[in-house]
Write a protein that holds these residues in place. Sequence first.
Motif, PDB file in Angstrom:
ATOM      1  N   ASP A 123       5.196  -8.963  -8.387  1.00  0.00           N
ATOM      2  CA  ASP A 123       5.767 -10.306  -8.506  1.00  0.00           C
ATOM      3  C   ASP A 123       6.260 -10.832  -7.153  1.00  0.00           C
ATOM      4  O   ASP A 123       6.069 -10.186  -6.120  1.00  0.00           O
ATOM      5  N   LEU A 124       6.882 -12.003  -7.179  1.00  0.00           N
ATOM      6  CA  LEU A 124       7.346 -12.605  -5.919  1.00  0.00           C
ATOM      7  C   LEU A 124       8.328 -11.693  -5.190  1.00  0.00           C
ATOM      8  O   LEU A 124       8.352 -11.653  -3.960  1.00  0.00           O
ATOM      9  N   ALA A 125       9.149 -10.959  -5.945  1.00  0.00           N
ATOM     10  CA  ALA A 125      10.102 -10.044  -5.304  1.00  0.00           C
ATOM     11  C   ALA A 125       9.337  -8.955  -4.547  1.00  0.00           C
ATOM     12  O   ALA A 125       9.708  -8.574  -3.426  1.00  0.00           O
ATOM     13  N   ASP A 126       8.252  -8.475  -5.133  1.00  0.00           N
ATOM     14  CA  ASP A 126       7.447  -7.462  -4.446  1.00  0.00           C
ATOM     15  C   ASP A 126       6.791  -8.072  -3.205  1.00  0.00           C
ATOM     16  O   ASP A 126       6.675  -7.416  -2.167  1.00  0.00           O
ATOM     17  N   THR A 173       4.959   2.757  13.379  1.00  0.00           N
ATOM     18  CA  THR A 173       5.228   4.003  12.658  1.00  0.00           C
ATOM     19  C   THR A 173       6.294   3.733  11.609  1.00  0.00           C
ATOM     20  O   THR A 173       7.123   2.828  11.772  1.00  0.00           O
ATOM     21  N   PHE A 174       6.247   4.495  10.543  1.00  0.00           N
ATOM     22  CA  PHE A 174       7.144   4.280   9.405  1.00  0.00           C
ATOM     23  C   PHE A 174       7.646   5.634   8.914  1.00  0.00           C
ATOM     24  O   PHE A 174       6.918   6.634   8.998  1.00  0.00           O
ATOM     25  N   GLU A 175       8.863   5.638   8.382  1.00  0.00           N
ATOM     26  CA  GLU A 175       9.307   6.769   7.570  1.00  0.00           C
ATOM     27  C   GLU A 175       9.258   6.310   6.125  1.00  0.00           C
ATOM     28  O   GLU A 175       9.766   5.227   5.800  1.00  0.00           O
ATOM     29  N   LEU A 176       8.630   7.131   5.289  1.00  0.00           N
ATOM     30  CA  LEU A 176       8.567   6.815   3.861  1.00  0.00           C
ATOM     31  C   LEU A 176       9.502   7.764   3.115  1.00  0.00           C
ATOM     32  O   LEU A 176       9.898   8.814   3.644  1.00  0.00           O
ATOM     33  N   GLU A 177       9.826   7.378   1.901  1.00  0.00           N
ATOM     34  CA  GLU A 177      10.651   8.223   1.023  1.00  0.00           C
ATOM     35  C   GLU A 177      10.104   9.655   1.029  1.00  0.00           C
ATOM     36  O   GLU A 177       8.886   9.850   1.008  1.00  0.00           O
ATOM     37  N   GLY A 201       7.119  -7.356   1.244  1.00  0.00           N
ATOM     38  CA  GLY A 201       6.110  -7.380   2.311  1.00  0.00           C
ATOM     39  C   GLY A 201       6.573  -8.216   3.487  1.00  0.00           C
ATOM     40  O   GLY A 201       6.394  -7.834   4.656  1.00  0.00           O
ATOM     41  N   VAL A 202       7.178  -9.371   3.190  1.00  0.00           N
ATOM     42  CA  VAL A 202       7.685 -10.237   4.261  1.00  0.00           C
ATOM     43  C   VAL A 202       8.834  -9.528   4.984  1.00  0.00           C
ATOM     44  O   VAL A 202       8.962  -9.602   6.210  1.00  0.00           O
ATOM     45  N   GLN A 203       9.654  -8.830   4.218  1.00  0.00           N
ATOM     46  CA  GLN A 203      10.768  -8.075   4.817  1.00  0.00           C
ATOM     47  C   GLN A 203      10.226  -7.074   5.849  1.00  0.00           C
ATOM     48  O   GLN A 203      10.736  -6.983   6.974  1.00  0.00           O
ATOM     49  N   LEU A 204       9.172  -6.348   5.464  1.00  0.00           N
ATOM     50  CA  LEU A 204       8.643  -5.346   6.396  1.00  0.00           C
ATOM     51  C   LEU A 204       8.102  -6.010   7.657  1.00  0.00           C
ATOM     52  O   LEU A 204       8.324  -5.525   8.775  1.00  0.00           O
ATOM     53  N   ALA A 205       7.404  -7.144   7.480  1.00  0.00           N
ATOM     54  CA  ALA A 205       6.870  -7.855   8.653  1.00  0.00           C
ATOM     55  C   ALA A 205       8.015  -8.318   9.553  1.00  0.00           C
ATOM     56  O   ALA A 205       7.967  -8.147  10.779  1.00  0.00           O
ATOM     57  N   GLU A 206       9.026  -8.886   8.936  1.00  0.00           N
ATOM     58  CA  GLU A 206      10.151  -9.401   9.733  1.00  0.00           C
ATOM     59  C   GLU A 206      10.864  -8.264  10.475  1.00  0.00           C
ATOM     60  O   GLU A 206      11.217  -8.389  11.641  1.00  0.00           O
ATOM     61  N   PHE A 207      11.054  -7.149   9.796  1.00  0.00           N
ATOM     62  CA  PHE A 207      11.738  -6.025  10.435  1.00  0.00           C
ATOM     63  C   PHE A 207      10.866  -5.377  11.516  1.00  0.00           C
ATOM     64  O   PHE A 207      11.373  -4.844  12.501  1.00  0.00           O
ATOM     65  N   ALA A 208       9.556  -5.418  11.326  1.00  0.00           N
ATOM     66  CA  ALA A 208       8.649  -4.884  12.357  1.00  0.00           C
ATOM     67  C   ALA A 208       8.729  -5.758  13.613  1.00  0.00           C
ATOM     68  O   ALA A 208       8.773  -5.246  14.736  1.00  0.00           O
ATOM     69  N   LEU A 209       8.775  -7.075  13.414  1.00  0.00           N
ATOM     70  CA  LEU A 209       8.914  -7.983  14.564  1.00  0.00           C
ATOM     71  C   LEU A 209      10.248  -7.737  15.280  1.00  0.00           C
ATOM     72  O   LEU A 209      10.316  -7.683  16.507  1.00  0.00           O
ATOM     73  N   LEU A 232       0.838  -1.209   0.000  1.00  0.00           N
ATOM     74  CA  LEU A 232       0.000   0.000   0.000  1.00  0.00           C
ATOM     75  C   LEU A 232       0.869   1.254   0.000  1.00  0.00           C
ATOM     76  O   LEU A 232       0.659   2.176  -0.787  1.00  0.00           O
ATOM     77  N   PHE A 233       1.866   1.297   0.885  1.00  0.00           N
ATOM     78  CA  PHE A 233       2.753   2.461   0.936  1.00  0.00           C
ATOM     79  C   PHE A 233       3.566   2.561  -0.350  1.00  0.00           C
ATOM     80  O   PHE A 233       3.594   3.606  -1.003  1.00  0.00           O
ATOM     81  N   ASP A 234       4.277   1.469  -0.697  1.00  0.00           N
ATOM     82  CA  ASP A 234       5.199   1.518  -1.835  1.00  0.00           C
ATOM     83  C   ASP A 234       4.487   1.928  -3.128  1.00  0.00           C
ATOM     84  O   ASP A 234       5.018   2.698  -3.917  1.00  0.00           O
ATOM     85  N   HIS A 235       3.302   1.380  -3.346  1.00  0.00           N
ATOM     86  CA  HIS A 235       2.639   1.609  -4.641  1.00  0.00           C
ATOM     87  C   HIS A 235       1.660   2.775  -4.633  1.00  0.00           C
ATOM     88  O   HIS A 235       1.240   3.224  -5.699  1.00  0.00           O
ATOM     89  N   THR A 236       1.256   3.237  -3.443  1.00  0.00           N
ATOM     90  CA  THR A 236       0.243   4.303  -3.432  1.00  0.00           C
ATOM     91  C   THR A 236       0.817   5.633  -2.951  1.00  0.00           C
ATOM     92  O   THR A 236       0.429   6.687  -3.461  1.00  0.00           O
ATOM     93  N   ILE A 237       1.742   5.575  -1.978  1.00  0.00           N
ATOM     94  CA  ILE A 237       2.237   6.829  -1.389  1.00  0.00           C
ATOM     95  C   ILE A 237       3.730   7.007  -1.701  1.00  0.00           C
ATOM     96  O   ILE A 237       4.102   7.852  -2.498  1.00  0.00           O
TER      97      ILE A 237
END
Length: 400
Positions: A368-371, A265-269, A375-383, A224-229
């Motif tokens: 694609d799978l890389a995208d 909370t997140f910092e976006l580009e 998502g998994v990266q963000l979940a893992e880093f949030a944990l 949602l963030f990467d593709h919309t904001i």
Amino acid sequence: MAFRSAKPLQVESFLSMAKRVIGIIMNGVTGRMGASQHLARSIVPIREQGGIDIGGGEKLYPEPFLIGRSHSKLEALAAEFGISRFSTSLDEALADPEYRIYFDAQTTAAREGSVRRAILAGKNIYCEKPVAASLEGALALVRLAREHNIKTGVVQDKLFLPGIRKLKSLVDNGFFGRILSVRGEFGYWVFEGDWQRAQRPSWNYKKELDGGIILDMFSHWRYLFDHTIARVRTVGCIGATQIPERVDEQGRPYQATADDMAFATFELEGGIIAQMNASWTTRVYRDDLLTLQVDGTLGSAVAGLRHCKTQHRVNTPRPVWNPDIESMHDYRRDWQDVPDNSTWDNAFRVEWEMFLRHVATDSPFPYDLADGARGVQLAEFALQSWHERRWVDVPDLKLD
Ligand SMILES: NC(=O)c1ccc[n+]([C@@H]2O[C@H](COP(=O)([O-])OP(=O)(O)OC[C@H]3O[C@@H](n4cnc5c(N)ncnc54)[C@H](O)[C@@H]3O)[C@@H](O)[C@H]2O)c1
């Protein structure tokens, strides 16, 4: 008159198109998402309308091969939707060259192994999020798919919701000026399963079965963030297991070991500050189950699943703080609806059509799978952020 005669002509030309059948192995179709969103609301209606127009006088017609663990459930689904092939053996389906796509909506824990088998069998992959339960596992799938030169896709349904599409059109049209912040609220009360049946499967609340709201929802937040904001750069997260005991589908009490709420909370580009609150232990007092407020220098918007409201800087009221008197101001009346200038199909179906066209014609498909791995990266880093009680940077994925 010209408008009236156009439609029958279109229908006629669609009927006369050459039909190209595309076989799809659909695994996990007895589950909530597989049965409702993917089979009943996506593939079945595409079949009922005769397929999808892929240009060049051809239409693509999906032919599913249903896979699951229960023969009787599969048999019932196949009978309900007029599908000829089903089996409890994934190997049987993978061995059939007529079926070029493997789709997976199994539990998160079951996905990685089955997707790996399907890649090794040379199938194109389309699957639910999260694509794997760990970043390492997700990256391994990305690399294997590249080695086998197959096409891949991941479900990112929220991007195709009318409310989010309207929000995206506001971003693309420069409505916000400089975007300052994003604030999202997601969630609802999931019943414990004792006095009322739970609305979500019990594995969702078991860490050992790859449950948990962070692994489940942060894939959504990422795309949602990467593709919309704007692209996600940093995450800080705190989670909790707020209901420690729940009751499963068989009426047996169990220990809930997975997180059922997470505030992040997140910092976006571009210096945009974002916050997402996700909870299965909250009662809804907002316009929708997911709402996203975006504030910018020139205007603000609030998107839900279907609607999106805006307030431009010229329509911005001047609030006055005075708790000593009853407030007569209706703040919601200061917002305007973004109109429905299009008709919107089911979000899952729209993405399915896009992926099927991608497989058949090479039309672009960025999810694609890389995208999915992002998502998994963000979940893992949030944990990690939660457990180490610190902010974590989210670097670009190294895919080679
Ligand atoms: N895109 C979205 O909005 C969205 C929403 C909810 C869930 N999901 C994802 O979809 C996937 C399925 O979720 P669901 O809510 O449909 O789950 P579910 O429990 O209703 O269905 C799970 C499916 O997996 C199969 N399965 C295979 N191995 C299993 C095992 N060992 N134990 C239990 N089931 C097993 C089941 O037979 C069933 O068909 C999950 O990965 C979840 O994260 C996506």
